[in-house]
Motif scaffolding. Structure first.
Motif, PDB file in Angstrom:
ATOM      1  N   ASP A 305     -26.711  13.917   9.729  1.00  0.00           N
ATOM      2  CA  ASP A 305     -27.401  15.084   9.194  1.00  0.00           C
ATOM      3  C   ASP A 305     -26.431  16.262   9.205  1.00  0.00           C
ATOM      4  O   ASP A 305     -25.968  16.689  10.260  1.00  0.00           O
ATOM      5  CB  ASP A 305     -28.630  15.391  10.058  1.00  0.00           C
ATOM      6  N   VAL A 306     -26.127  16.781   8.028  1.00  0.00           N
ATOM      7  CA  VAL A 306     -25.138  17.859   7.914  1.00  0.00           C
ATOM      8  C   VAL A 306     -25.614  19.122   8.621  1.00  0.00           C
ATOM      9  O   VAL A 306     -24.832  19.811   9.291  1.00  0.00           O
ATOM     10  CB  VAL A 306     -24.844  18.159   6.427  1.00  0.00           C
ATOM     11  N   LYS A 307     -26.901  19.421   8.513  1.00  0.00           N
ATOM     12  CA  LYS A 307     -27.437  20.658   9.087  1.00  0.00           C
ATOM     13  C   LYS A 307     -27.649  20.549  10.587  1.00  0.00           C
ATOM     14  O   LYS A 307     -27.265  21.430  11.354  1.00  0.00           O
ATOM     15  CB  LYS A 307     -28.752  21.018   8.395  1.00  0.00           C
ATOM     16  N   GLU A 308     -28.270  19.462  11.029  1.00  0.00           N
ATOM     17  CA  GLU A 308     -28.648  19.319  12.432  1.00  0.00           C
ATOM     18  C   GLU A 308     -27.530  18.778  13.315  1.00  0.00           C
ATOM     19  O   GLU A 308     -27.658  18.764  14.539  1.00  0.00           O
ATOM     20  CB  GLU A 308     -29.875  18.407  12.555  1.00  0.00           C
ATOM     21  N   LYS A 309     -26.459  18.282  12.718  1.00  0.00           N
ATOM     22  CA  LYS A 309     -25.302  17.779  13.465  1.00  0.00           C
ATOM     23  C   LYS A 309     -25.671  16.636  14.409  1.00  0.00           C
ATOM     24  O   LYS A 309     -25.324  16.634  15.590  1.00  0.00           O
ATOM     25  CB  LYS A 309     -24.651  18.911  14.274  1.00  0.00           C
ATOM     26  N   HIS A 310     -26.388  15.646  13.892  1.00  0.00           N
ATOM     27  CA  HIS A 310     -26.653  14.448  14.681  1.00  0.00           C
ATOM     28  C   HIS A 310     -26.675  13.221  13.775  1.00  0.00           C
ATOM     29  O   HIS A 310     -26.779  13.327  12.556  1.00  0.00           O
ATOM     30  CB  HIS A 310     -27.951  14.565  15.498  1.00  0.00           C
ATOM     31  N   VAL A 311     -26.554  12.061  14.403  1.00  0.00           N
ATOM     32  CA  VAL A 311     -26.534  10.800  13.663  1.00  0.00           C
ATOM     33  C   VAL A 311     -27.943  10.415  13.261  1.00  0.00           C
ATOM     34  O   VAL A 311     -28.863  10.446  14.080  1.00  0.00           O
ATOM     35  CB  VAL A 311     -25.892   9.686  14.519  1.00  0.00           C
ATOM     36  N   LEU A 312     -28.114  10.062  12.003  1.00  0.00           N
ATOM     37  CA  LEU A 312     -29.396   9.548  11.520  1.00  0.00           C
ATOM     38  C   LEU A 312     -29.413   8.022  11.566  1.00  0.00           C
ATOM     39  O   LEU A 312     -30.431   7.417  11.875  1.00  0.00           O
ATOM     40  CB  LEU A 312     -29.646  10.023  10.087  1.00  0.00           C
ATOM     41  N   LEU A 313     -28.291   7.415  11.259  1.00  0.00           N
ATOM     42  CA  LEU A 313     -28.206   5.958  11.248  1.00  0.00           C
ATOM     43  C   LEU A 313     -26.768   5.536  11.512  1.00  0.00           C
ATOM     44  O   LEU A 313     -25.842   6.001  10.860  1.00  0.00           O
ATOM     45  CB  LEU A 313     -28.654   5.413   9.885  1.00  0.00           C
ATOM     46  N   GLY A 314     -26.585   4.666  12.505  1.00  0.00           N
ATOM     47  CA  GLY A 314     -25.272   4.104  12.795  1.00  0.00           C
ATOM     48  C   GLY A 314     -25.360   2.588  12.753  1.00  0.00           C
ATOM     49  O   GLY A 314     -26.194   1.989  13.430  1.00  0.00           O
ATOM     50  N   LEU A 315     -24.542   1.967  11.937  1.00  0.00           N
ATOM     51  CA  LEU A 315     -24.590   0.518  11.759  1.00  0.00           C
ATOM     52  C   LEU A 315     -23.187  -0.071  11.846  1.00  0.00           C
ATOM     53  O   LEU A 315     -22.274   0.367  11.135  1.00  0.00           O
ATOM     54  CB  LEU A 315     -25.177   0.158  10.390  1.00  0.00           C
ATOM     55  N   ARG A 316     -23.012  -1.040  12.724  1.00  0.00           N
ATOM     56  CA  ARG A 316     -21.787  -1.821  12.694  1.00  0.00           C
ATOM     57  C   ARG A 316     -21.888  -2.809  11.535  1.00  0.00           C
ATOM     58  O   ARG A 316     -22.970  -3.097  11.038  1.00  0.00           O
ATOM     59  CB  ARG A 316     -21.578  -2.537  14.034  1.00  0.00           C
ATOM     60  N   PHE A 317     -20.757  -3.317  11.104  1.00  0.00           N
ATOM     61  CA  PHE A 317     -20.766  -4.188   9.935  1.00  0.00           C
ATOM     62  C   PHE A 317     -21.603  -5.441  10.162  1.00  0.00           C
ATOM     63  O   PHE A 317     -22.125  -6.018   9.207  1.00  0.00           O
ATOM     64  CB  PHE A 317     -19.333  -4.556   9.542  1.00  0.00           C
ATOM     65  N   SER A 318     -21.749  -5.863  11.414  1.00  0.00           N
ATOM     66  CA  SER A 318     -22.583  -7.030  11.706  1.00  0.00           C
ATOM     67  C   SER A 318     -24.065  -6.718  11.594  1.00  0.00           C
ATOM     68  O   SER A 318     -24.896  -7.615  11.632  1.00  0.00           O
ATOM     69  CB  SER A 318     -22.280  -7.542  13.122  1.00  0.00           C
ATOM     70  N   GLU A 319     -24.409  -5.444  11.437  1.00  0.00           N
ATOM     71  CA  GLU A 319     -25.811  -5.036  11.378  1.00  0.00           C
ATOM     72  C   GLU A 319     -26.262  -4.606   9.990  1.00  0.00           C
ATOM     73  O   GLU A 319     -27.400  -4.188   9.816  1.00  0.00           O
ATOM     74  CB  GLU A 319     -26.047  -3.856  12.336  1.00  0.00           C
ATOM     75  N   LEU A 320     -25.396  -4.705   8.991  1.00  0.00           N
ATOM     76  CA  LEU A 320     -25.770  -4.170   7.690  1.00  0.00           C
ATOM     77  C   LEU A 320     -25.352  -5.078   6.544  1.00  0.00           C
ATOM     78  O   LEU A 320     -24.467  -5.911   6.661  1.00  0.00           O
ATOM     79  CB  LEU A 320     -25.171  -2.775   7.492  1.00  0.00           C
ATOM     80  N   SER A 321     -26.053  -4.882   5.437  1.00  0.00           N
ATOM     81  CA  SER A 321     -25.618  -5.341   4.120  1.00  0.00           C
ATOM     82  C   SER A 321     -25.547  -4.095   3.246  1.00  0.00           C
ATOM     83  O   SER A 321     -26.187  -3.088   3.551  1.00  0.00           O
ATOM     84  CB  SER A 321     -26.609  -6.344   3.527  1.00  0.00           C
ATOM     85  N   TRP A 322     -24.796  -4.135   2.177  1.00  0.00           N
ATOM     86  CA  TRP A 322     -24.667  -2.933   1.361  1.00  0.00           C
ATOM     87  C   TRP A 322     -24.443  -3.297  -0.091  1.00  0.00           C
ATOM     88  O   TRP A 322     -24.109  -4.427  -0.438  1.00  0.00           O
ATOM     89  CB  TRP A 322     -23.513  -2.067   1.871  1.00  0.00           C
ATOM     90  N   ASP A 323     -24.651  -2.337  -0.937  1.00  0.00           N
ATOM     91  CA  ASP A 323     -24.379  -2.473  -2.362  1.00  0.00           C
ATOM     92  C   ASP A 323     -24.330  -1.065  -2.940  1.00  0.00           C
ATOM     93  O   ASP A 323     -24.728  -0.096  -2.286  1.00  0.00           O
ATOM     94  CB  ASP A 323     -25.466  -3.305  -3.048  1.00  0.00           C
ATOM     95  N   HIS A 324     -23.858  -0.934  -4.165  1.00  0.00           N
ATOM     96  CA  HIS A 324     -23.965   0.354  -4.845  1.00  0.00           C
ATOM     97  C   HIS A 324     -24.411   0.107  -6.271  1.00  0.00           C
ATOM     98  O   HIS A 324     -24.177  -0.961  -6.841  1.00  0.00           O
ATOM     99  CB  HIS A 324     -22.635   1.117  -4.810  1.00  0.00           C
ATOM    100  N   SER A 325     -25.113   1.083  -6.836  1.00  0.00           N
ATOM    101  CA  SER A 325     -25.621   0.948  -8.199  1.00  0.00           C
ATOM    102  C   SER A 325     -25.282   2.200  -8.988  1.00  0.00           C
ATOM    103  O   SER A 325     -25.234   3.311  -8.446  1.00  0.00           O
ATOM    104  CB  SER A 325     -27.138   0.711  -8.198  1.00  0.00           C
TER     105      SER A 325
END
Length: 442
Positions: A305-325
């Motif tokens: 979060d840019v304003k609040e200066k805290h992590v919203l979501l942290g994922l190691r690569f073993s915990e995520l899948s991804w794509d872009h559209s």
């Protein structure tokens, strides 16, 4: 290590320019002069022959010689082309002057900046930490000058809030900064006086020094809060010499500072800009978005979060899948999709977070490269740790749980109070079960 990285778009030729030149730039355009900005230094000023065709690799030799960086630590740093609108790590073959001329093309492609802002924006060349340099190797560095450069960069990221951290982090880091600048032998009165002389903003993040404001903050008084912070820093400073016969040397303090920064999972990340949907709290809030910073490194992906200066979501690569559209229609956004395991009313579900950003393509390519590099580095151990090597092609459907090589369901993310830990409950995500059935938006 940096020769094939994905931090710079690979389909832009060094010799191509469509929208004109930024030849008026004070940093890269002078016929024989170049300024390279370095954390902790005003700039390295070099006079070189053939500046228009010099490569990053050639420029690196001159900068390392000027900064007296030993060959053993040369991979710790890389050249970045930066401005307030975009930051890109360059490859060894790139020619900075020619890429500077392409800067408007890159801003049109990867930012939402207006045409006026793009025309006025001027990039500068920065020499800073290589995003692909392992933290384990960093702590093996003994050269004090190199450690100092890494310290100055880390300190800047702490003070500006780019690296969110809890009180125990920023207080300890602030105390080490004081010890590095003034020595570790000050008594309580002297340390407090130095903190006041240099101001709190030299030791703690800006948002911590300023405070959150508001009615109750006004009642407490600014001086009271400042006194509390000064006392906390002074207490942490006194701990540095506890149980020691002699004061620690500068090299030891620098190692301590970097070691503490290494406990922050996003240390050394490359950062990208984006937005996410705000949770719906009524009709009036529909369609609103929150600005986020996306940090990506060899360990994982971190949405902040840019304003609040805290992590919203942290994922190691073993915990995520991804794509872009890409946008399907005019007015649509580029999207980076992050998929991870969650829970809805006691039922295991897949969650999707949409990150709207024209840098989605850059982020996706960078994640893919980090996964491949990590897999190649760890070799056979990669399979055991569940590092994902594929890209989800259908983020909201199909049987991705086995297709992407997860080896079963990923571990659940735990919600905690620290600014470093994920706040999954505050995210507006799409949830669905394994067969692709859309469940609900949460």
């Amino acid at each position: 290590m940096e020769g094939d990285n994905c931090t710079f778009p690979s389909d832009l030729s060094d010799d191509h320019s469509q929208r004109g030149s930024v030849a008026s730039s004070a940093t890269l355009s002078r016929a024989q002069d170049v300024l390279v900005y370095v954390f902790g230094e005003s700039a390295v000023h070099l006079t070189l022959e053939g500046l228009g065709s010099i490569s990053v690799q050639e420029l690196g030799r001159s900068v390392r010689e000027t900064l007296q960086i030993p060959d053993s630590a040369q991979d710790a740093f890389a050249f970045w082309l930066c401005s307030p609108l975009l930051e890109l790590q360059l490859k060894a073959r790139h020619q900075p002057y020619k890429l500077c001329r392409q800067w408007p093309d890159l801003l049109y492609r990867f930012t939402e900046a207006s045409e006026d802002d793009i025309l006025q924006d001027e990039p500068y060349l920065q020499y800073r930490r290589n995003v692909f340099y392992p933290k384990s190797k960093e702590l093996q560095i003994e050269d004090e000058g190199v450690l100092r450069l890494l310290f100055e960069e880390a300190r800047s990221n702490i003070l500006t809030g780019r690296y969110p951290c809890d009180p125990e982090h920023w207080a300890g880091l602030g105390a080490l900064t004081l010890a590095l600048e003034e020595g570790a032998g000050l008594d309580s009165q002297q340390s407090t006086a130095k903190i006041r002389e240099k101001k709190l903003s030299s030791f703690v993040p800006a948002h911590v020094a300023v405070g959150s404001g508001g009615f109750f903050s006004t009642l407490r008084g600014k001086s009271s809060r400042q006194a509390e912070l000064e006392q906390k820093l002074s207490e942490e400073y006194r701990k540095i010499n506890t149980s020691r016969a002699t004061a620690p040397e500068q090299r030891e303090l620098l190692h301590q500072y970097l070691s503490m920064c290494h406990t922050l999972p996003y240390y050394g990340c490359a950062f990208f800009c984006g937005e996410i949907d705000k949770p719906v709290q009524g009709i009036l809030q529909r369609g609103k978005r929150k600005a986020v910073s996306v940090g990506i490194c060899l360990d994982g992906v971190y949405v902040m979060d840019v304003k609040e200066k805290h992590v919203l979501l942290g994922l190691r690569f073993s915990e995520l899948s991804w794509d872009h559209s890409y946008p399907e229609e005019e007015g649509d956004s580029h999207i980076l999709w992050l998929e991870f395991d969650g829970e809805e009313d006691g039922t295991p579900v897949n969650k999707l977070l949409k990150i709207y950003s024209k840098q989605a393509e850059l982020m996706s390519g960078f994640i893919e490269f980090c996964v491949e590099l990590k897999t190649a580095t760890e070799g056979g151990a990669a399979a055991e740790t569940g590092i994902e090597a594929g890209v989800s092609q259908e983020p909201a459907g199909q049987e991705s749980s086995t297709r992407n090589g997860r080896g079963g369901r990923r571990g659940m993310l735990q919600r905690q109070g620290s600014v470093v830990c994920s706040r999954v409950h505050s995210l507006n995500t799409i949830s669905y079960v394994d067969n692709g059935e859309r469940q609900k938006r949460s």
